[in-house]
Structure formats: C-alpha cells, structure tokens
Write a protein that holds these residues in place. Structure first.
Motif, PDB file in Angstrom:
ATOM      1  N   ARG A  45       0.839  -1.205   0.000  1.00  0.00           N
ATOM      2  CA  ARG A  45       0.000   0.000   0.000  1.00  0.00           C
ATOM      3  C   ARG A  45       0.875   1.256   0.000  1.00  0.00           C
ATOM      4  O   ARG A  45       0.611   2.202  -0.730  1.00  0.00           O
ATOM      5  CB  ARG A  45      -0.931   0.004   1.194  1.00  0.00           C
ATOM      6  CG  ARG A  45      -1.878   1.170   1.229  1.00  0.00           C
ATOM      7  CD  ARG A  45      -2.827   1.037   2.414  1.00  0.00           C
ATOM      8  NE  ARG A  45      -3.599   2.225   2.596  1.00  0.00           N
ATOM      9  CZ  ARG A  45      -4.811   2.409   2.107  1.00  0.00           C
ATOM     10  NH1 ARG A  45      -5.372   1.465   1.377  1.00  0.00           N
ATOM     11  NH2 ARG A  45      -5.458   3.525   2.345  1.00  0.00           N
ATOM     12  N   ALA A  46       1.907   1.265   0.802  1.00  0.00           N
ATOM     13  CA  ALA A  46       2.827   2.410   0.845  1.00  0.00           C
ATOM     14  C   ALA A  46       3.508   2.585  -0.507  1.00  0.00           C
ATOM     15  O   ALA A  46       3.674   3.712  -0.985  1.00  0.00           O
ATOM     16  CB  ALA A  46       3.859   2.214   1.949  1.00  0.00           C
ATOM     17  N   ASP A  47       3.903   1.478  -1.119  1.00  0.00           N
ATOM     18  CA  ASP A  47       4.541   1.546  -2.434  1.00  0.00           C
ATOM     19  C   ASP A  47       3.596   2.142  -3.474  1.00  0.00           C
ATOM     20  O   ASP A  47       4.001   2.956  -4.299  1.00  0.00           O
ATOM     21  CB  ASP A  47       4.987   0.165  -2.896  1.00  0.00           C
ATOM     22  CG  ASP A  47       6.209  -0.337  -2.161  1.00  0.00           C
ATOM     23  OD1 ASP A  47       6.861   0.485  -1.474  1.00  0.00           O
ATOM     24  OD2 ASP A  47       6.509  -1.540  -2.252  1.00  0.00           O
ATOM     25  N   ARG A  48       2.327   1.757  -3.432  1.00  0.00           N
ATOM     26  CA  ARG A  48       1.363   2.286  -4.405  1.00  0.00           C
ATOM     27  C   ARG A  48       1.187   3.791  -4.248  1.00  0.00           C
ATOM     28  O   ARG A  48       1.110   4.507  -5.239  1.00  0.00           O
ATOM     29  CB  ARG A  48       0.023   1.564  -4.269  1.00  0.00           C
ATOM     30  CG  ARG A  48       0.021   0.187  -4.875  1.00  0.00           C
ATOM     31  CD  ARG A  48      -1.382  -0.379  -4.974  1.00  0.00           C
ATOM     32  NE  ARG A  48      -2.051  -0.500  -3.694  1.00  0.00           N
ATOM     33  CZ  ARG A  48      -2.030  -1.583  -2.920  1.00  0.00           C
ATOM     34  NH1 ARG A  48      -1.352  -2.649  -3.315  1.00  0.00           N
ATOM     35  NH2 ARG A  48      -2.679  -1.606  -1.789  1.00  0.00           N
ATOM     36  N   TRP A  49       1.112   4.284  -3.016  1.00  0.00           N
ATOM     37  CA  TRP A  49       0.986   5.727  -2.795  1.00  0.00           C
ATOM     38  C   TRP A  49       2.218   6.460  -3.307  1.00  0.00           C
ATOM     39  O   TRP A  49       2.114   7.499  -3.958  1.00  0.00           O
ATOM     40  CB  TRP A  49       0.775   6.043  -1.314  1.00  0.00           C
ATOM     41  CG  TRP A  49      -0.658   6.013  -0.925  1.00  0.00           C
ATOM     42  CD1 TRP A  49      -1.267   5.088  -0.145  1.00  0.00           C
ATOM     43  CD2 TRP A  49      -1.678   6.953  -1.304  1.00  0.00           C
ATOM     44  NE1 TRP A  49      -2.607   5.382  -0.023  1.00  0.00           N
ATOM     45  CE2 TRP A  49      -2.882   6.522  -0.725  1.00  0.00           C
ATOM     46  CE3 TRP A  49      -1.671   8.095  -2.083  1.00  0.00           C
ATOM     47  CZ2 TRP A  49      -4.067   7.215  -0.887  1.00  0.00           C
ATOM     48  CZ3 TRP A  49      -2.862   8.786  -2.247  1.00  0.00           C
ATOM     49  CH2 TRP A  49      -4.040   8.342  -1.657  1.00  0.00           C
ATOM     50  N   GLY A  50       3.394   5.948  -2.999  1.00  0.00           N
ATOM     51  CA  GLY A  50       4.627   6.583  -3.457  1.00  0.00           C
ATOM     52  C   GLY A  50       4.734   6.614  -4.964  1.00  0.00           C
ATOM     53  O   GLY A  50       5.125   7.624  -5.557  1.00  0.00           O
ATOM     54  N   ILE A  51       4.365   5.523  -5.608  1.00  0.00           N
ATOM     55  CA  ILE A  51       4.422   5.458  -7.069  1.00  0.00           C
ATOM     56  C   ILE A  51       3.385   6.394  -7.686  1.00  0.00           C
ATOM     57  O   ILE A  51       3.661   7.077  -8.676  1.00  0.00           O
ATOM     58  CB  ILE A  51       4.225   4.004  -7.554  1.00  0.00           C
ATOM     59  CG1 ILE A  51       5.442   3.173  -7.181  1.00  0.00           C
ATOM     60  CG2 ILE A  51       3.969   3.959  -9.056  1.00  0.00           C
ATOM     61  CD1 ILE A  51       5.257   1.676  -7.388  1.00  0.00           C
ATOM     62  N   PHE A  52       2.190   6.462  -7.088  1.00  0.00           N
ATOM     63  CA  PHE A  52       1.132   7.337  -7.610  1.00  0.00           C
ATOM     64  C   PHE A  52       1.611   8.790  -7.657  1.00  0.00           C
ATOM     65  O   PHE A  52       1.486   9.468  -8.674  1.00  0.00           O
ATOM     66  CB  PHE A  52      -0.125   7.227  -6.750  1.00  0.00           C
ATOM     67  CG  PHE A  52      -1.194   8.216  -7.106  1.00  0.00           C
ATOM     68  CD1 PHE A  52      -1.896   8.097  -8.287  1.00  0.00           C
ATOM     69  CD2 PHE A  52      -1.491   9.272  -6.250  1.00  0.00           C
ATOM     70  CE1 PHE A  52      -2.878   9.012  -8.621  1.00  0.00           C
ATOM     71  CE2 PHE A  52      -2.470  10.189  -6.574  1.00  0.00           C
ATOM     72  CZ  PHE A  52      -3.166  10.062  -7.759  1.00  0.00           C
ATOM     73  N   VAL A  53       2.177   9.264  -6.575  1.00  0.00           N
ATOM     74  CA  VAL A  53       2.659  10.644  -6.534  1.00  0.00           C
ATOM     75  C   VAL A  53       3.887  10.810  -7.427  1.00  0.00           C
ATOM     76  O   VAL A  53       4.039  11.822  -8.111  1.00  0.00           O
ATOM     77  CB  VAL A  53       2.966  11.077  -5.081  1.00  0.00           C
ATOM     78  CG1 VAL A  53       3.571  12.454  -5.038  1.00  0.00           C
ATOM     79  CG2 VAL A  53       1.699  11.021  -4.230  1.00  0.00           C
ATOM     80  N   GLY A  54       4.753   9.811  -7.464  1.00  0.00           N
ATOM     81  CA  GLY A  54       5.961   9.885  -8.280  1.00  0.00           C
ATOM     82  C   GLY A  54       5.687   9.925  -9.774  1.00  0.00           C
ATOM     83  O   GLY A  54       6.512  10.403 -10.549  1.00  0.00           O
ATOM     84  N   GLU A  55       4.532   9.442 -10.192  1.00  0.00           N
ATOM     85  CA  GLU A  55       4.200   9.465 -11.619  1.00  0.00           C
ATOM     86  C   GLU A  55       3.863  10.859 -12.119  1.00  0.00           C
ATOM     87  O   GLU A  55       3.797  11.083 -13.330  1.00  0.00           O
ATOM     88  CB  GLU A  55       3.032   8.523 -11.903  1.00  0.00           C
ATOM     89  CG  GLU A  55       3.426   7.070 -11.825  1.00  0.00           C
ATOM     90  CD  GLU A  55       2.279   6.124 -12.081  1.00  0.00           C
ATOM     91  OE1 GLU A  55       1.111   6.568 -12.048  1.00  0.00           O
ATOM     92  OE2 GLU A  55       2.542   4.946 -12.307  1.00  0.00           O
ATOM     93  N   TRP A  56       3.665  11.806 -11.231  1.00  0.00           N
ATOM     94  CA  TRP A  56       3.389  13.173 -11.658  1.00  0.00           C
ATOM     95  C   TRP A  56       4.640  13.842 -12.223  1.00  0.00           C
ATOM     96  O   TRP A  56       4.538  14.722 -13.084  1.00  0.00           O
ATOM     97  CB  TRP A  56       2.872  14.009 -10.504  1.00  0.00           C
ATOM     98  CG  TRP A  56       1.620  13.514  -9.863  1.00  0.00           C
ATOM     99  CD1 TRP A  56       0.740  12.585 -10.364  1.00  0.00           C
ATOM    100  CD2 TRP A  56       1.100  13.904  -8.605  1.00  0.00           C
ATOM    101  NE1 TRP A  56      -0.280  12.380  -9.482  1.00  0.00           N
ATOM    102  CE2 TRP A  56      -0.096  13.182  -8.390  1.00  0.00           C
ATOM    103  CE3 TRP A  56       1.516  14.800  -7.624  1.00  0.00           C
ATOM    104  CZ2 TRP A  56      -0.857  13.333  -7.244  1.00  0.00           C
ATOM    105  CZ3 TRP A  56       0.751  14.937  -6.489  1.00  0.00           C
ATOM    106  CH2 TRP A  56      -0.416  14.220  -6.304  1.00  0.00           C
TER     107      TRP A  56
END
Length: 75
Positions: A45-56
């Motif tokens: 879950r933490a990885d998904r949040w980090g990747i979501f923001v990092g894709e910006w």
C-alpha cells in the motif's frame, strides 16, 4: 493550445520543473508517511501511494519542456 493557455496564465517552465522536483520529494515523503500512518497496512500500500505521486514528475517535466520551447519562440 494548452501550453499557450498556461503561458498566458503566467505559468513558466521554471514552475513546471519545480513542481516535478517537489513531486519526487513528495513521493518519498508519502511512501514513508504511509508506512508509519497505517501500521496494519502492508508495504504494498505504501509503495502504491509513493508510485502514484511519483508518476506526476514526468508529466511536469514534459510540461516544463513544452513551456520552455514556447517561451523560446514566443519572445
């Protein structure tokens, strides 16, 4: 047309580049915060949040390049 509109609103390439670097930093902060804020949650879950923001970041970098090209030809 979108780049011209953003330029007319006062957005410059430096702003987009700054947003990209802030997005990279926010990605790390979001990942770390998600790990600590949700003790029962798993690492995924933490990885998904980090990747979501990092894709910006790539979007902001691309917008910065488009604005830089527009600024070069607009002046």
């Amino acid at each position: 047309m979108i780049v011209k509109s953003l330029y007319s609103c006062g957005l410059r390439s430096e702003h987009a580049y700054a947003a990209a670097f802030v997005s990279i930093g926010m990605s790390v902060v979001t990942w770390a915060t998600s790990l600590k804020a949700e003790p029962g949650a798993d690492l995924n879950r933490a990885d998904r949040w980090g990747i979501f923001v990092g894709e910006w970041a790539p979007t902001f970098f691309g917008l910065g390049i488009a604005l830089a090209m527009y600024e070069k030809h607009a002046d």
